[in-house]
Design a protein around this motif. Sequence first.
Motif, short mmCIF file in Angstrom:
data_model
loop_
_atom_site.label_atom_id
_atom_site.label_comp_id
_atom_site.label_asym_id
_atom_site.label_seq_id
_atom_site.Cartn_x
_atom_site.Cartn_y
_atom_site.Cartn_z
N VAL A 221 -14.02 -63.67 -40.87
CA VAL A 221 -14.36 -64.94 -41.21
C VAL A 221 -14.56 -64.87 -42.78
CG1 VAL A 221 -16.11 -66.60 -41.28
CG2 VAL A 221 -15.26 -65.52 -39.32
N SER A 222 -13.68 -65.56 -43.61
CA SER A 222 -13.94 -65.60 -45.06
C SER A 222 -13.22 -66.65 -45.57
CB SER A 222 -13.30 -64.20 -45.48
OG SER A 222 -11.94 -64.05 -45.12
N GLY A 223 -12.58 -66.46 -46.85
CA GLY A 223 -12.03 -67.41 -47.41
C GLY A 223 -11.02 -68.42 -46.88
N LEU A 224 -10.40 -68.04 -45.81
CA LEU A 224 -9.29 -68.87 -45.28
C LEU A 224 -9.87 -69.57 -44.08
CD1 LEU A 224 -6.54 -69.41 -44.21
CD2 LEU A 224 -6.66 -67.48 -42.51
N HIS A 225 -10.83 -69.32 -43.45
CA HIS A 225 -11.72 -70.13 -42.72
C HIS A 225 -12.65 -71.27 -43.21
CE1 HIS A 225 -10.95 -66.02 -40.75
NE2 HIS A 225 -10.89 -66.67 -39.43
N VAL A 226 -13.18 -70.79 -44.47
CA VAL A 226 -13.84 -71.76 -45.12
C VAL A 226 -13.38 -72.70 -45.79
CG1 VAL A 226 -15.75 -71.81 -46.67
CG2 VAL A 226 -15.86 -69.96 -45.23
N GLY A 227 -11.92 -72.34 -46.48
CA GLY A 227 -11.18 -73.27 -46.98
C GLY A 227 -10.61 -74.19 -46.19
N THR B 256 -19.89 -70.48 -51.21
CA THR B 256 -20.41 -70.66 -52.40
C THR B 256 -19.13 -70.99 -53.49
OG1 THR B 256 -21.89 -69.05 -52.35
CG2 THR B 256 -21.14 -69.48 -54.44
N MET B 257 -17.96 -70.44 -53.22
CA MET B 257 -16.84 -70.98 -53.98
C MET B 257 -16.20 -72.00 -53.55
SD MET B 257 -13.25 -68.66 -54.27
CE MET B 257 -12.98 -68.70 -52.37
#
Length: 674
Positions: free
Chosen positions: A260-266, A315-316
Amino acid sequence: MNFINFAVVKFSICLALGIITAQAFGVNSLLIPVILVFCLLLLITAWFYSRRQLLQNAFFGSITFCCFFLIGYCNYQFRSPLAQTNHYSVFIDTSQTELLQLKITDVLKSDNYYHKYIADIYRVDSIPAEGKILLSVKKDSVEGLFAIDNELLISSGIKPFTPALNPHQFDYAAYMNSLGVLFQLQIDHRAIIQFSNGEKSVRGVADGIRNYFLKKLKASSISSEERSIIQALLLGHKTEISKELYSNYAKAGAVHILAVSGLHVGILFLIFSWLLRPVLYVRHGKIIKAGMIILLLFSFALLAGWSPSVVRAATMFSLFAFAGIIKRPTNSINTLFLSFFILLLCKPQRLFHIGFQLSYLAVFFILWVQPRLYEVYSPKNYFLRKAWAISTVSIAAQLGVLPLTLYYFHQFPGLFLLTNLVILPFLALLLGVGLLILLLLSLNSLPTEIAEAYNVMILSLNSFIEWVAGKEFFLIGDIHFSELKVISVYLVIIGIVLLLKRFSFERCMLCMVSLIFLVAVLVHTNLSGETQLILFHKSRSTIMGIQQRRALVVYSEEPLKNIKQLGLIKDYRIGKGIRNYSEAPLPQILQYKSQLILFVDSTGVYPPASNIDIIILRESPKINMDRLIDSLQPRQIVADGSNYLGLVKRWKQTCKIRKLPFHHTGEKGAFILE
């Protein structure tokens, strides 16, 4: 795309360069106040000089960038554990048992023998202290796992991590140090004097929420293998994924969806933005929508365990939402670098985390390159247009992370485009329906039909991944990629992209220079190559190699098939770019350059040779060390990992008395002769 506020990009780069410099030159806390005073004097000087100028020149800008460089340098130094005056290592003697009070802050994946945790030490005996430590608890000595925020009183001694003992092996000690963890505790239940539930932290609350949903998922009708993927996708819990399934995702180039990182949050950012579009029609709808998106993103971060990667991504993308509130002229790249700057300012060690690097590079190249790629082809069909959009996003992201991926993982999945073309639309559906399922589970009202349908979706995903992973012809592995290659390839990529965006003589020259630099690096790599003898450290085995430029001969008594499967040989071959590989039996006497090397094995028999330079002891020979030294007069004694430690200690002591150099691979690492 023109940068509207290019200063934030420059400041971020200067900050990152300062952090890299500080990490390269080590920690010296005495320099911090000196550099800060120097930085302040620079700013005052620049201000006095520039306020009298009608038009600003390069002086003020150069001083400003220099100051941001120094801020990055000082910030890294200041936040390093070694710079903390109350770090627990200051109060502890590693050779003695101490009374330690600590609080668990993270639960790691267990190995075959230990449950593992990251903990904060807050007291040594009666002295307040701070600092992170790796806590390993024997599995057979405790019932169940500890949880985040549990507090323990432990009587034990700490010890440093063992560095990598062979060249180009994964250095676990360096990895833990990058997390701020300098020492470890290995204990059983007898060392635990007291246990209690500490005050709840945000991470502890998040862990409790995640454990609640994990229990709910286990009680559902979703099968175990498919459930392990759901837990990774939605909750960041990867410990139950089988090695075979994880390997399939890695071979297919889809392992990024399991973290779970930028891809999922994006993806969730886009889903939430679409779902909340009606809010724009109410008064102050833009502010309300952005606030709701930020709240939902951090709620998901809480649900996913509040791990550093998902908090970073939240945050990003929250800054992207905030940029819409303030209605200032900006663009996505400025916002991206602003989040990069803030996160590094808060925790500069993030810069050296692989996930942080890959995440920001992927997003940057998507924002910078994808629009240009998308303009190359304009299909009229709706589905073709969407497929082309996904393809350009995948290509741009892969272009951004490719050099680092080759450097860190030494492989390239040739079918990454096909994988992402299928998975990215599917992933948005999986995340959306998955969150709905978690909501229904919390209400104890999940229909069996929905659970079974979701199970089929995950099963289909796993089947597709297994099919792609089976096409091993398209998986290019064992790729040697040095730091110079990473830099040169990125320079070429940047030069070509700039030239395609706008043709000019300067950009053409930049592109040509970067290509010449890349060719020079490739030629240097092909023509160069060291010659060395290396005695690897391997428990219960003797393995020696002689490298001559791009060829390696391995000397061992084990079969060639088993040698090739050894990770240490594979890592060495990839790290050195070895092309030709062969095997030979271990000799008793070997001439290497001008040095004569004698092997003494378990028989303890050695010829009455003369002019022996190095004696290598293996398989615990029963010898009289003094007699051996007097007989052969060697210049150095070496013991590998096949010897008993008790014998090694006695040999070492004898060599110390005789003032003869002694090298034990289990202590000093592989023995290398240039």
